[in-house]
Each structure stands twice: as C-alpha cells, then as structure tokens.
Design a protein around this motif. Sequence first.
Motif, mmCIF file in Angstrom:
data_model
loop_
_atom_site.group_PDB
_atom_site.id
_atom_site.type_symbol
_atom_site.label_atom_id
_atom_site.label_comp_id
_atom_site.label_asym_id
_atom_site.label_seq_id
_atom_site.Cartn_x
_atom_site.Cartn_y
_atom_site.Cartn_z
ATOM 1 N N MET A 145 0.935 -1.738 0.096
ATOM 2 C CA MET A 145 -0.374 0.020 -0.185
ATOM 3 C C MET A 145 0.484 1.295 -0.225
ATOM 4 N N ASN A 146 0.470 2.058 -1.080
ATOM 5 C CA ASN A 146 1.666 3.532 -1.252
ATOM 6 C C ASN A 146 1.165 4.327 -1.939
ATOM 7 N N GLU A 147 -0.024 5.200 -1.370
ATOM 8 C CA GLU A 147 -0.864 5.960 -1.801
ATOM 9 C C GLU A 147 -0.877 7.396 -1.070
ATOM 10 N N ASN A 148 -0.880 8.637 -1.311
ATOM 11 C CA ASN A 148 -1.501 9.668 -0.285
ATOM 12 C C ASN A 148 -0.398 9.809 0.897
ATOM 13 N N ASN A 149 0.415 9.589 0.229
ATOM 14 C CA ASN A 149 1.493 9.910 2.231
ATOM 15 C C ASN A 149 1.506 8.871 2.831
ATOM 16 N N LEU A 150 0.644 7.627 2.518
ATOM 17 C CA LEU A 150 0.775 5.937 3.732
ATOM 18 C C LEU A 150 1.734 5.272 2.339
ATOM 19 N N ASN A 151 2.613 4.208 3.170
ATOM 20 C CA ASN A 151 2.904 3.695 2.257
ATOM 21 C C ASN A 151 3.802 2.462 3.428
ATOM 22 N N SER A 192 -10.000 6.712 6.870
ATOM 23 C CA SER A 192 -8.310 6.277 7.645
ATOM 24 C C SER A 192 -8.740 4.298 7.199
ATOM 25 N N VAL A 193 -7.687 4.220 7.591
ATOM 26 C CA VAL A 193 -7.375 2.760 6.592
ATOM 27 C C VAL A 193 -7.476 1.716 8.131
ATOM 28 N N LYS A 194 -7.370 0.828 8.219
ATOM 29 C CA LYS A 194 -7.573 0.085 9.028
ATOM 30 C C LYS A 194 -6.923 -1.668 8.668
ATOM 31 N N ILE A 195 -6.263 -1.774 9.335
ATOM 32 C CA ILE A 195 -5.060 -2.908 8.914
ATOM 33 C C ILE A 195 -5.788 -4.562 10.500
ATOM 34 N N PRO A 203 8.763 5.692 5.331
ATOM 35 C CA PRO A 203 8.739 6.750 5.369
ATOM 36 C C PRO A 203 7.922 7.105 4.117
ATOM 37 N N PRO A 204 7.156 8.372 3.808
ATOM 38 C CA PRO A 204 6.289 9.451 4.322
ATOM 39 C C PRO A 204 5.361 9.055 5.721
ATOM 40 N N THR A 205 5.737 7.660 5.881
ATOM 41 C CA THR A 205 4.198 8.066 6.417
ATOM 42 C C THR A 205 4.296 8.371 7.845
ATOM 43 N N ASN A 206 4.943 8.066 8.966
ATOM 44 C CA ASN A 206 5.204 8.556 10.000
ATOM 45 C C ASN A 206 4.932 10.095 9.891
#
Length: 196
Positions: free
Chosen positions: A1-7, A146-149, A161-164
Amino acid sequence: MNENNLNVVYQQYFSKKEADQIFEELEREIEYFPSEMTTVVVFNKRYPVPRKVPAYGAKNLTYTFSGNTLPTKPLIPILVKILKEANQFLKDGSFYYILINRYKDGQDKTGSHRDNETDMDPNSSIVTFSIGDERTLIFKRPNFKSVKIPLKYGSVLAMNPPTNEFCYYEIPREKRIKDVRISLAFRKKLSKIELL
C-alpha cells in the motif's frame, strides 16, 4: 500500500508453529517496566500507559516518550533472532533497538500518535511483528479516509517513510478481544551505537 503518503508493507510472516514458539519464549523471558515508570502526559496530567512496555537494545541506549526517559535492557537471544528478520525490511543499516508492547486483552490500547521522538531516525522504516491475538491498526490522515489493517498472529508491518510524517495511528480498545497480543517494534536511532 503506497498512496497519499501512506507507505506500508503488510504480510503474514511466521507460521503458527513458529509464532507459538516465539510467544511462549517472549512470555517467559521479557522483563517489563513497572507501571510507575511508564506514564503519559495528557493535558498536563500524568496517566499510566494502558499496556506493558519494555525497551531492549544496544548498551547505554534510552527510550524517550511523553516526558519519560527509560533505560534500554540488554538484548536477549529471542530478540536477536527476530531483529535479524526485521533487518530484511531495511534498505541500509540495521536495527539495534526494540520497543515491546504487551496488550493483556482488548481493554489495553495505544492512542492516536506519530513516532516523532527526536532521537529516532525519521528516514528509516519502523518494522513491527505481531504475536498473539489479532488487533486492528488504524491509520488516520487529514482529508483522507482512515485505513484499518488487521494485525494477524505472526504478521509483520513495515511502516516506510513518509508515513510517520503525515499519518497518525492507533490500536483502539476492542472489548471482544480476550487474549494477549505482543508487538515488537524495531526502530532506528540516530545514534551510531552498534549491536553488542
């Protein structure tokens, strides 16, 4: 999953047999900080952390969060073994620091936060193994859904990065959960200390 700064990379990693062995060894060997040493500050009031916490790593390191500075315990064989697995998710360098969280059941939680301590390397991934009962990890970003895992037994999640920098995340209370979950989060410190 790598989109909208969520990697993030999430996958099943250990078999049930391997995870069972790790769980038993962690329950037998890990020494947790006493509750009076692990508190958080919310609106200038101090509260106990709603889970058990220790940090392990190279000699003389400390763990700092929410006004606490705690000593790092020396690495033990089971953690060295899992650390080697965690290093496979790094592009360069190696981990030598592990934060462990033990959730006794669904009442224990981690509030919404970013890992932005000044002594952590902001350009490094954070790699977390989940051993024990399944819990839900929720990523939150302004202006995005929100994304739930679901963090399954024996799984690994690498937060790259850059998730955090852009995302907050939490493990909410889940009353239906009755059993223990142990997470092992490997983070890279800015210090150049080598593993012992």
